[in-house]
Design a protein around this motif. Sequence first.
Motif, PDB file in Angstrom:
ATOM      1  N   TRP A 162     -30.222  26.113   2.889  1.00  0.00           N
ATOM      2  CA  TRP A 162     -29.424  27.350   3.172  1.00  0.00           C
ATOM      3  C   TRP A 162     -27.972  26.860   3.509  1.00  0.00           C
ATOM      4  CZ3 TRP A 162     -25.870  28.818   6.871  1.00  0.00           C
ATOM      5  CH2 TRP A 162     -25.086  30.477   6.002  1.00  0.00           C
ATOM      6  N   TRP A 163     -28.207  25.341   4.317  1.00  0.00           N
ATOM      7  CA  TRP A 163     -27.040  25.087   4.725  1.00  0.00           C
ATOM      8  C   TRP A 163     -26.206  24.464   3.784  1.00  0.00           C
ATOM      9  CZ3 TRP A 163     -23.598  26.609   8.634  1.00  0.00           C
ATOM     10  CH2 TRP A 163     -24.321  27.105   9.077  1.00  0.00           C
ATOM     11  N   GLN A 164     -27.173  23.847   3.031  1.00  0.00           N
ATOM     12  CA  GLN A 164     -27.009  22.820   1.889  1.00  0.00           C
ATOM     13  C   GLN A 164     -26.675  24.382   0.851  1.00  0.00           C
ATOM     14  OE1 GLN A 164     -27.440  19.337   1.112  1.00  0.00           O
ATOM     15  NE2 GLN A 164     -28.021  19.010   3.466  1.00  0.00           N
ATOM     16  N   THR A 165     -26.555  25.011   0.549  1.00  0.00           N
ATOM     17  CA  THR A 165     -25.679  25.497  -0.994  1.00  0.00           C
ATOM     18  C   THR A 165     -24.399  26.338  -0.163  1.00  0.00           C
ATOM     19  OG1 THR A 165     -26.712  27.304   0.394  1.00  0.00           O
ATOM     20  CG2 THR A 165     -27.683  26.811  -1.106  1.00  0.00           C
ATOM     21  N   GLN A 166     -24.707  25.772   1.371  1.00  0.00           N
ATOM     22  CA  GLN A 166     -23.002  26.083   1.505  1.00  0.00           C
ATOM     23  C   GLN A 166     -22.580  24.733   1.845  1.00  0.00           C
ATOM     24  OE1 GLN A 166     -22.837  29.644   3.409  1.00  0.00           O
ATOM     25  NE2 GLN A 166     -24.899  29.975   2.442  1.00  0.00           N
ATOM     26  N   LEU A 167     -22.607  24.294   1.437  1.00  0.00           N
ATOM     27  CA  LEU A 167     -21.983  22.651   2.296  1.00  0.00           C
ATOM     28  C   LEU A 167     -20.184  22.305   1.509  1.00  0.00           C
ATOM     29  CD1 LEU A 167     -24.430  19.727   1.847  1.00  0.00           C
ATOM     30  CD2 LEU A 167     -23.246  21.026   3.796  1.00  0.00           C
ATOM     31  N   ALA A 168     -20.006  23.232  -0.301  1.00  0.00           N
ATOM     32  CA  ALA A 168     -19.509  22.879  -1.310  1.00  0.00           C
ATOM     33  C   ALA A 168     -18.072  23.702  -1.195  1.00  0.00           C
ATOM     34  CB  ALA A 168     -19.865  23.282  -2.595  1.00  0.00           C
ATOM     35  N   SER A 169     -18.168  24.956   0.074  1.00  0.00           N
ATOM     36  CA  SER A 169     -17.061  25.768   0.817  1.00  0.00           C
ATOM     37  C   SER A 169     -17.158  25.779   2.291  1.00  0.00           C
ATOM     38  CB  SER A 169     -18.221  26.726  -0.075  1.00  0.00           C
ATOM     39  OG  SER A 169     -19.226  28.142   1.072  1.00  0.00           O
ATOM     40  N   LEU A 170     -17.925  25.053   2.741  1.00  0.00           N
ATOM     41  CA  LEU A 170     -17.679  24.941   4.425  1.00  0.00           C
ATOM     42  C   LEU A 170     -15.907  24.265   4.341  1.00  0.00           C
ATOM     43  CD1 LEU A 170     -20.601  23.728   6.318  1.00  0.00           C
ATOM     44  CD2 LEU A 170     -19.100  26.110   6.642  1.00  0.00           C
ATOM     45  N   PRO A 171     -15.136  24.498   5.074  1.00  0.00           N
ATOM     46  CA  PRO A 171     -14.171  23.862   5.667  1.00  0.00           C
ATOM     47  C   PRO A 171     -13.616  22.813   6.222  1.00  0.00           C
ATOM     48  CG  PRO A 171     -13.360  25.886   6.642  1.00  0.00           C
ATOM     49  CD  PRO A 171     -14.770  26.064   6.418  1.00  0.00           C
ATOM     50  N   ASN A 172     -12.455  21.930   7.070  1.00  0.00           N
ATOM     51  CA  ASN A 172     -13.088  21.012   7.827  1.00  0.00           C
ATOM     52  C   ASN A 172     -12.520  21.611   9.164  1.00  0.00           C
ATOM     53  OD1 ASN A 172     -13.304  19.022   6.364  1.00  0.00           O
ATOM     54  ND2 ASN A 172     -10.825  18.496   5.444  1.00  0.00           N
ATOM     55  N   GLY A 173     -12.094  20.498  10.546  1.00  0.00           N
ATOM     56  CA  GLY A 173     -12.060  21.979  11.355  1.00  0.00           C
ATOM     57  C   GLY A 173     -10.592  22.043  11.180  1.00  0.00           C
ATOM     58  N   PRO A 174      -9.689  22.536  12.681  1.00  0.00           N
ATOM     59  CA  PRO A 174      -8.729  23.101  12.002  1.00  0.00           C
ATOM     60  C   PRO A 174      -8.058  21.783  12.367  1.00  0.00           C
ATOM     61  CG  PRO A 174      -9.320  22.938  14.865  1.00  0.00           C
ATOM     62  CD  PRO A 174     -10.633  23.106  13.791  1.00  0.00           C
ATOM     63  N   GLY A 304     -20.820  14.877   5.359  1.00  0.00           N
ATOM     64  CA  GLY A 304     -20.340  12.880   5.245  1.00  0.00           C
ATOM     65  C   GLY A 304     -20.391  12.851   4.220  1.00  0.00           C
ATOM     66  N   ARG A 305     -21.866  12.893   3.588  1.00  0.00           N
ATOM     67  CA  ARG A 305     -22.628  12.355   2.218  1.00  0.00           C
ATOM     68  C   ARG A 305     -21.475  13.005   1.440  1.00  0.00           C
ATOM     69  NH1 ARG A 305     -26.737  11.803   6.242  1.00  0.00           N
ATOM     70  NH2 ARG A 305     -28.048  13.517   5.365  1.00  0.00           N
ATOM     71  N   ALA A 306     -21.412  14.109   1.561  1.00  0.00           N
ATOM     72  CA  ALA A 306     -20.839  14.991  -0.373  1.00  0.00           C
ATOM     73  C   ALA A 306     -20.055  14.363  -0.154  1.00  0.00           C
ATOM     74  CB  ALA A 306     -21.182  16.828  -0.133  1.00  0.00           C
ATOM     75  N   ARG A 307     -19.359  14.672   0.924  1.00  0.00           N
ATOM     76  CA  ARG A 307     -17.301  14.169   0.440  1.00  0.00           C
ATOM     77  C   ARG A 307     -16.964  12.925   0.815  1.00  0.00           C
ATOM     78  NH1 ARG A 307     -15.526  19.441   4.527  1.00  0.00           N
ATOM     79  NH2 ARG A 307     -16.663  21.205   2.763  1.00  0.00           N
ATOM     80  N   GLY A 308     -17.964  11.603   1.339  1.00  0.00           N
ATOM     81  CA  GLY A 308     -17.366  10.105   1.202  1.00  0.00           C
ATOM     82  C   GLY A 308     -16.817   9.907   2.697  1.00  0.00           C
TER      83      GLY A 308
END
Length: 466
Positions: A162-174, A304-308
């Motif tokens: 489920w979290w894998q499906t959210q990775l593309a849309s999750l933002p960074n920290g403030p 981190g792995r997804a965004r390099g």
Amino acid sequence: MSAINDKSQPLDLARLTLAIEKLVQRHSSLRLQVCSSGQQIHNPSNNTVHVIFNDLRDKPTDVAQQLLEQYRSTYSSQMLDIESGEVFAVALSLLENGNSRLHLDIDMIAADAVSYRTLLRDLALLYDDPNVELADLAMSYKDCRMAIEHNWESIKESSGMWWQTQLASLPNGPLLPLKAASSQHPITTRRHFNIDPQRKAQLYAQCRQYGLTPSVVLATVLAETLAGWSKDPRFILNVPLFQRPLAGPNIKEVVGDFSSSILLDVDTGPTATFVTRARDVQSSMHEGAARADYGGVHVLRDLGRARGQQVTAPVVFTSALNLGELFDANVRRVFGDPIWIISQGPQVLLDAQVTELDGGILINWDCREDAFVDGVLDAMFNFFSNTVVNLVTEPDYWDTHIGDTLPKNRAVAEVQEPVITKNLEHDETSLSMPIVRVVASIWHEVIGGMVVIFIKTYLLRVGILF
């Protein structure tokens, strides 16, 4: 608050040492050793914890106070040698007039927020009655860890997917206003305020009216505050959870780190009333909490792995409102009132903590003072605390857009990436040691250490937190 007790007696070193020994024998997590590879070793029950003794009874009052300040600074900044099995440190300072201070330093790789309460309760019982027999534990912390690891593959296939499906849309920290380079000697400071029992009752009543939990309401106030100083109105908050993932007899009595966390996706961009925003936060909180067995540290790694590149969640919201009083009545009777607490963790800029105390709510901000642009933390905390008070005292405030009440002349972040994430690699008290890097990567969502100082006294005190 001061403890007023004309029959106050100093803590006894031999009795305290015996109580500590029994505590370490009872709870295997206090004998935990973390190797540089990340492997956890549970050492035999004959391991002991040395109690440091500071005899200040013959010192003038001003000299004793200076020494106590030095001890506080030393104990709060020390790094326990967890690679050698040091996760728990204790010191006792005896003062004139029968006063004493107990200093406790616990690495939260060995004890989460629930366990911390259990440790203090058990220590008070063991000190108060050296012959007390505590109920046997059905499982050790090692047994619990093995049971959790046994379920890991199914967790990855369910919550992990489920979290894998959210990775593309999750933002960074403030992205907050930070200095160009953080200090080589990190400075952690605390800001705090109390909600008294009457105002707590008012807050809880209003929360029930809108179908919200108090934790969600306070998390939303924090999100609105961060948004006022953040470059981006959408960001993730790191929210630790303290649910026991196992069922069984006396499982709540087992001391260890059972904590997990969720990455709470907060979007403060669209104009919305506070109630609407809080309901969105509550929905996201519930959705993430249902998959909290795949914790935030794993999600950050996946991001981190997804965004390099490394992704961090440097602002933490820690709620213990459903865990009961931080220090129960017996702990206070035996050791006195707590006068100073601080928590610190690698890659944490700000940890906002809420907990029950004296029938009300204590709200703490533990902040990396050296990392922020001067004046920002004070401005943010003032806005946060004023907003909480307004929500309690002004019913119409719930229907306002909180962003409209932000101070006009405030510093807003202009940097693209939080500078602290790379500067912390060189901080001697954070990620410079190999073992600390290992622990930080495994337990990133847990604050790395806590120091609590108690005083047993019949004198009025100044400078205390509560």
